[in-house]
Design a protein around this motif. Structure first.
Motif, mmCIF file in Angstrom:
data_model
loop_
_atom_site.group_PDB
_atom_site.id
_atom_site.type_symbol
_atom_site.label_atom_id
_atom_site.label_comp_id
_atom_site.label_asym_id
_atom_site.label_seq_id
_atom_site.Cartn_x
_atom_site.Cartn_y
_atom_site.Cartn_z
ATOM 1 N N ILE A 17 -1.433 -4.838 15.792
ATOM 2 C CA ILE A 17 -0.913 -4.325 14.527
ATOM 3 C C ILE A 17 -1.615 -2.993 14.285
ATOM 4 N N GLU A 18 -0.824 -1.936 14.132
ATOM 5 C CA GLU A 18 -1.390 -0.591 14.015
ATOM 6 C C GLU A 18 -1.098 0.025 12.647
ATOM 7 N N ASN A 19 -1.712 1.185 12.425
ATOM 8 C CA ASN A 19 -1.496 1.999 11.212
ATOM 9 C C ASN A 19 -1.960 1.299 9.942
ATOM 10 N N ILE A 20 -3.148 0.714 10.002
ATOM 11 C CA ILE A 20 -3.689 0.015 8.838
ATOM 12 C C ILE A 20 -5.069 0.535 8.450
ATOM 13 N N GLY A 21 -5.389 1.769 8.794
ATOM 14 C CA GLY A 21 -6.681 2.331 8.416
ATOM 15 C C GLY A 21 -7.816 1.641 9.146
ATOM 16 N N PHE A 22 -8.878 1.339 8.397
ATOM 17 C CA PHE A 22 -10.073 0.695 8.947
ATOM 18 C C PHE A 22 -10.212 -0.677 8.299
ATOM 19 N N PRO A 23 -9.745 -1.753 8.968
ATOM 20 C CA PRO A 23 -9.785 -3.080 8.343
ATOM 21 C C PRO A 23 -11.214 -3.543 8.067
ATOM 22 N N GLU A 24 -11.433 -4.013 6.851
ATOM 23 C CA GLU A 24 -12.741 -4.530 6.435
ATOM 24 C C GLU A 24 -12.725 -6.042 6.275
ATOM 25 N N SER A 25 -11.572 -6.594 5.913
ATOM 26 C CA SER A 25 -11.477 -8.029 5.668
ATOM 27 C C SER A 25 -10.046 -8.475 5.937
ATOM 28 N N LEU A 26 -9.922 -9.646 6.546
ATOM 29 C CA LEU A 26 -8.620 -10.237 6.835
ATOM 30 C C LEU A 26 -8.555 -11.623 6.206
ATOM 31 N N VAL A 35 -4.846 -7.587 4.540
ATOM 32 C CA VAL A 35 -5.857 -6.752 5.178
ATOM 33 C C VAL A 35 -6.425 -5.792 4.133
ATOM 34 N N ALA A 36 -7.719 -5.951 3.804
ATOM 35 C CA ALA A 36 -8.407 -4.967 2.971
ATOM 36 C C ALA A 36 -8.861 -3.860 3.910
ATOM 37 N N SER A 37 -8.400 -2.654 3.641
ATOM 38 C CA SER A 37 -8.639 -1.554 4.559
ATOM 39 C C SER A 37 -9.378 -0.418 3.863
ATOM 40 N N GLN A 38 -10.073 0.377 4.639
ATOM 41 C CA GLN A 38 -10.708 1.584 4.119
ATOM 42 C C GLN A 38 -10.095 2.784 4.814
ATOM 43 N N GLY A 39 -10.428 3.958 4.318
ATOM 44 C CA GLY A 39 -9.881 5.181 4.870
ATOM 45 C C GLY A 39 -8.836 5.800 3.968
ATOM 46 N N GLY A 40 -8.692 5.262 2.756
ATOM 47 C CA GLY A 40 -7.708 5.783 1.810
ATOM 48 C C GLY A 40 -8.278 6.788 0.840
ATOM 49 N N PHE A 41 -9.513 7.228 1.088
ATOM 50 C CA PHE A 41 -10.164 8.252 0.261
ATOM 51 C C PHE A 41 -10.137 7.881 -1.215
ATOM 52 N N ASN A 42 -10.842 6.787 -1.540
ATOM 53 C CA ASN A 42 -10.991 6.228 -2.887
ATOM 54 C C ASN A 42 -9.666 5.681 -3.429
ATOM 55 N N ASN A 43 -8.730 5.439 -2.565
ATOM 56 C CA ASN A 43 -7.486 4.779 -2.920
ATOM 57 C C ASN A 43 -7.137 3.823 -1.774
ATOM 58 N N ASP A 44 -8.148 3.033 -1.389
ATOM 59 C CA ASP A 44 -8.002 2.149 -0.234
ATOM 60 C C ASP A 44 -6.946 1.078 -0.505
ATOM 61 N N PRO A 45 -6.107 0.796 0.484
ATOM 62 C CA PRO A 45 -5.034 -0.174 0.282
ATOM 63 C C PRO A 45 -5.369 -1.577 0.789
ATOM 64 N N VAL A 46 -4.604 -2.530 0.290
ATOM 65 C CA VAL A 46 -4.501 -3.854 0.898
ATOM 66 C C VAL A 46 -3.104 -3.906 1.502
ATOM 67 N N PHE A 47 -3.054 -4.214 2.783
ATOM 68 C CA PHE A 47 -1.773 -4.342 3.464
ATOM 69 C C PHE A 47 -1.376 -5.806 3.501
ATOM 70 N N VAL A 48 -0.087 -6.076 3.281
ATOM 71 C CA VAL A 48 0.470 -7.411 3.427
ATOM 72 C C VAL A 48 1.333 -7.363 4.682
ATOM 73 N N ILE A 49 0.952 -8.166 5.668
ATOM 74 C CA ILE A 49 1.619 -8.147 6.964
ATOM 75 C C ILE A 49 2.319 -9.483 7.198
ATOM 76 N N ASN A 50 3.556 -9.421 7.640
ATOM 77 C CA ASN A 50 4.312 -10.615 8.000
ATOM 78 C C ASN A 50 3.825 -11.058 9.376
ATOM 79 N N THR A 51 3.237 -12.249 9.469
ATOM 80 C CA THR A 51 2.659 -12.701 10.742
ATOM 81 C C THR A 51 3.721 -13.123 11.758
#
Length: 182
Positions: A17-26, A35-51
């Protein structure tokens, strides 16, 4: 994120799974991976991925500070995210914008520290609470999804007599309980 087949003893890779920044927690539940991700420059996203497809269904933003942990209820309907000194309570994440409530974790600092410095002297407690940091680093939900437990460590900042910073002293660990329904 490398997707591995856990039914095999060799943990064969079956996807990426690509294009999710820097995953910190799954955290996975049902057919969703959060996926709690970093790399959003103080607007870090949580991605919801269909498994089932390994594709991103949703990109949730609105968190201040670096994301560190994510956990969800069993049905995946409610998320809890730690970022900086805050706990975020996220409902209806498929809406635009999602419903996000912020709970400042370090607002709990005085009551947490009172367990380490049992004193009736509120000035002493205030003195220590201004020099302490609580680093929340783990989360768990009880099986009934009604209580959120957040664990962390408490560090106390101090100075040498010449005024230079001394190494932080870790006082110990703490677990804070939150009633999910309130």
């Amino acid at each position: 994120i490398h997707v591995l087949d856990a039914t095999r003893s060799d943990l064969n890779e079956i996807g990426i799974i690509e294009n999710i920044g820097f995953p910190e927690s799954l955290f996975a539940t049902g057919d969703k991976l959060f996926v709690a991700s970093q790399g959003g420059f103080n607007n870090d996203p949580v991605f919801v991925i269909n498994t089932r497809t390994d594709k991103i269904d949703k990109n949730i933003r609105g968190f201040r500070g670096p994301l560190s942990r994510v956990i969800a209820t069993r049905d995946g309907g409610t998320l809890f995210v730690t970022a900086g000194d805050n706990l975020y309570y996220v409902r209806n994440y498929s809406n635009d914008p999602p419903e996000i409530r912020t709970i400042p974790l370090n607002s709990q600092r005085r009551s947490i520290l009172s367990a380490f410095f049992p004193t009736s002297d509120s000035a002493s407690l205030r003195k220590y609470s201004d020099k302490a940091d609580i680093l929340f680093s783990a989360m768990a939900l009880t099986p009934d999804d009604k209580t959120l437990l957040i664990g962390g460590s408490i560090s106390l900042h101090s100075k040498y007599s010449d005024g230079t910073d001394a190494p932080d002293a870790t006082l110990g660990g703490v677990i804070v309980r939150f009633d999910v329904d309130s």
